[in-house]
Write a protein that holds these residues in place. Structure first.
Motif, PDB file in Angstrom:
ATOM      1  N   GLU A 101       0.852  -1.187   0.000  1.00  0.00           N
ATOM      2  CA  GLU A 101       0.000   0.000   0.000  1.00  0.00           C
ATOM      3  C   GLU A 101       0.888   1.238   0.000  1.00  0.00           C
ATOM      4  N   PRO A 102       0.414   2.369  -0.550  1.00  0.00           N
ATOM      5  CA  PRO A 102       1.235   3.583  -0.623  1.00  0.00           C
ATOM      6  C   PRO A 102       1.811   4.044   0.722  1.00  0.00           C
ATOM      7  N   ASP A 103       1.094   3.841   1.815  1.00  0.00           N
ATOM      8  CA  ASP A 103       1.592   4.281   3.123  1.00  0.00           C
ATOM      9  C   ASP A 103       2.483   3.243   3.810  1.00  0.00           C
ATOM     10  N   ASP A 104       2.729   2.116   3.136  1.00  0.00           N
ATOM     11  CA  ASP A 104       3.568   1.052   3.683  1.00  0.00           C
ATOM     12  C   ASP A 104       5.024   1.308   3.295  1.00  0.00           C
ATOM     13  N   ALA A 105       5.944   1.187   4.256  1.00  0.00           N
ATOM     14  CA  ALA A 105       7.363   1.431   4.002  1.00  0.00           C
ATOM     15  C   ALA A 105       8.039   0.260   3.289  1.00  0.00           C
ATOM     16  N   SER A 106       7.373  -0.871   3.173  1.00  0.00           N
ATOM     17  CA  SER A 106       7.954  -2.040   2.505  1.00  0.00           C
ATOM     18  C   SER A 106       8.192  -1.738   1.034  1.00  0.00           C
ATOM     19  N   GLN A 107       9.225  -2.378   0.490  1.00  0.00           N
ATOM     20  CA  GLN A 107       9.517  -2.204  -0.926  1.00  0.00           C
ATOM     21  C   GLN A 107       8.778  -3.237  -1.753  1.00  0.00           C
ATOM     22  N   ALA A 108       8.328  -2.795  -2.928  1.00  0.00           N
ATOM     23  CA  ALA A 108       7.705  -3.726  -3.863  1.00  0.00           C
ATOM     24  C   ALA A 108       8.797  -4.603  -4.459  1.00  0.00           C
ATOM     25  N   PHE A 109       8.430  -5.812  -4.827  1.00  0.00           N
ATOM     26  CA  PHE A 109       9.392  -6.650  -5.530  1.00  0.00           C
ATOM     27  C   PHE A 109       8.693  -7.605  -6.474  1.00  0.00           C
ATOM     28  N   ASP A 110       9.408  -7.939  -7.535  1.00  0.00           N
ATOM     29  CA  ASP A 110       8.934  -8.891  -8.531  1.00  0.00           C
ATOM     30  C   ASP A 110       9.791 -10.137  -8.420  1.00  0.00           C
ATOM     31  N   SER A 111       9.162 -11.289  -8.552  1.00  0.00           N
ATOM     32  CA  SER A 111       9.898 -12.537  -8.469  1.00  0.00           C
ATOM     33  C   SER A 111       9.184 -13.589  -9.309  1.00  0.00           C
ATOM     34  N   ILE A 112       9.793 -14.755  -9.402  1.00  0.00           N
ATOM     35  CA  ILE A 112       9.234 -15.879 -10.158  1.00  0.00           C
ATOM     36  C   ILE A 112       9.206 -17.091  -9.249  1.00  0.00           C
ATOM     37  N   VAL A 113       8.084 -17.795  -9.256  1.00  0.00           N
ATOM     38  CA  VAL A 113       7.925 -19.014  -8.469  1.00  0.00           C
ATOM     39  C   VAL A 113       7.800 -20.188  -9.435  1.00  0.00           C
ATOM     40  N   THR A 114       8.582 -21.239  -9.204  1.00  0.00           N
ATOM     41  CA  THR A 114       8.544 -22.421 -10.061  1.00  0.00           C
ATOM     42  C   THR A 114       8.348 -23.664  -9.206  1.00  0.00           C
ATOM     43  N   PHE A 115       7.344 -24.449  -9.553  1.00  0.00           N
ATOM     44  CA  PHE A 115       7.081 -25.742  -8.916  1.00  0.00           C
ATOM     45  C   PHE A 115       7.358 -26.810  -9.965  1.00  0.00           C
ATOM     46  N   THR A 116       8.247 -27.748  -9.668  1.00  0.00           N
ATOM     47  CA  THR A 116       8.537 -28.860 -10.555  1.00  0.00           C
ATOM     48  C   THR A 116       8.161 -30.145  -9.837  1.00  0.00           C
ATOM     49  N   LEU A 117       7.349 -30.964 -10.479  1.00  0.00           N
ATOM     50  CA  LEU A 117       6.875 -32.212  -9.901  1.00  0.00           C
ATOM     51  C   LEU A 117       7.415 -33.383 -10.712  1.00  0.00           C
ATOM     52  N   ASP A 118       8.040 -34.331 -10.049  1.00  0.00           N
ATOM     53  CA  ASP A 118       8.527 -35.541 -10.695  1.00  0.00           C
ATOM     54  C   ASP A 118       8.008 -36.740  -9.916  1.00  0.00           C
ATOM     55  N   ARG A 119       7.484 -37.716 -10.657  1.00  0.00           N
ATOM     56  CA  ARG A 119       6.993 -38.946 -10.013  1.00  0.00           C
ATOM     57  C   ARG A 119       8.178 -39.738  -9.479  1.00  0.00           C
ATOM     58  N   THR A 120       8.050 -40.211  -8.259  1.00  0.00           N
ATOM     59  CA  THR A 120       9.095 -41.050  -7.668  1.00  0.00           C
ATOM     60  C   THR A 120       8.843 -42.506  -8.043  1.00  0.00           C
ATOM     61  N   ILE A 121       9.818 -43.337  -7.798  1.00  0.00           N
ATOM     62  CA  ILE A 121       9.692 -44.768  -8.091  1.00  0.00           C
ATOM     63  C   ILE A 121       8.508 -45.374  -7.341  1.00  0.00           C
ATOM     64  N   SER A 122       8.253 -44.878  -6.138  1.00  0.00           N
ATOM     65  CA  SER A 122       7.161 -45.418  -5.329  1.00  0.00           C
ATOM     66  C   SER A 122       5.797 -44.845  -5.705  1.00  0.00           C
ATOM     67  N   GLY A 123       5.748 -43.934  -6.694  1.00  0.00           N
ATOM     68  CA  GLY A 123       4.478 -43.361  -7.118  1.00  0.00           C
ATOM     69  C   GLY A 123       4.162 -42.031  -6.451  1.00  0.00           C
ATOM     70  N   GLY A 124       5.030 -41.578  -5.568  1.00  0.00           N
ATOM     71  CA  GLY A 124       4.852 -40.291  -4.914  1.00  0.00           C
ATOM     72  C   GLY A 124       5.364 -39.165  -5.796  1.00  0.00           C
TER      73      GLY A 124
END
Length: 158
Positions: free
Chosen positions: A85-108
């Motif tokens: 918010e404009p009255d908030d002293a925190s800085q804005a930031f841009d980032s990227i979130v990546t989720f990678t899913l791989d099946r395990t041998i056990s099916g998890g």
């Protein structure tokens, strides 16, 4: 479960890797269905389609996102734009979130989460990150606000 910084990633990236007993399809639902994602993260209107825009109802202001990549059951990547918010002293930031899913041998699922650009702007969360990545598909819902890869993150899938 491990917490590590990837040498190939930017210095301000956080990387978490977890082995989950649930199959990738169930983990994918927890990452892409608004009600399920809200159960462990924040209220949202996600649609896992490349180019779709959505927002998380952040604790102080909305977090604007755009889906950059989506391969059902395998990969989800989106931008993460926090604008205080404009009255908030925190800085804005841009980032990227990546989720990678791989099946395990056990099916998890081997779940890898990388939040690029997050560490520099979120030093307090880094202090908590030392505890490691704690993911549970059946854990009770947390009332704490979280980032995309906070260590106390809870996945809750139907």
């Amino acid at each position: 479960m491990t917490l590590k910084e990837n040498a190939k990633s930017a210095a301000d990236s956080l990387e978490f890797e977890c082995e989950l007993p649930e199959p990738p399809e169930k983990v994918w639902r927890a990452l892409t269905e608004p009600k399920l994602l809200a159960a462990w993260m924040m209220p949202n209107d996600i649609r896992p389609e490349i180019g779709s825009r959505f927002a998380f109802a952040g604790p102080d202001a909305p977090i604007d996102c755009e889906v950059l990549d989506a391969e059902p059951g395998r990969l989800l990547r989106y931008s993460w734009r926090e604008r205080p918010e404009p009255d908030d002293a925190s800085q804005a930031f841009d980032s990227i979130v990546t989720f990678t899913l791989d099946r395990t041998i056990s099916g998890g699922t081997h779940l890898r989460i990388v939040h690029d650009g997050f560490a520099r702007a979120a030093t307090p969360v880094l202090a908590m990150a030392g505890a490691g990545c704690r993911l549970s598909l059946d854990a009770p819902q947390s009332k704490l606000p979280v980032a995309a890869n906070a260590p106390y993150m809870l996945l809750r899938a139907a």
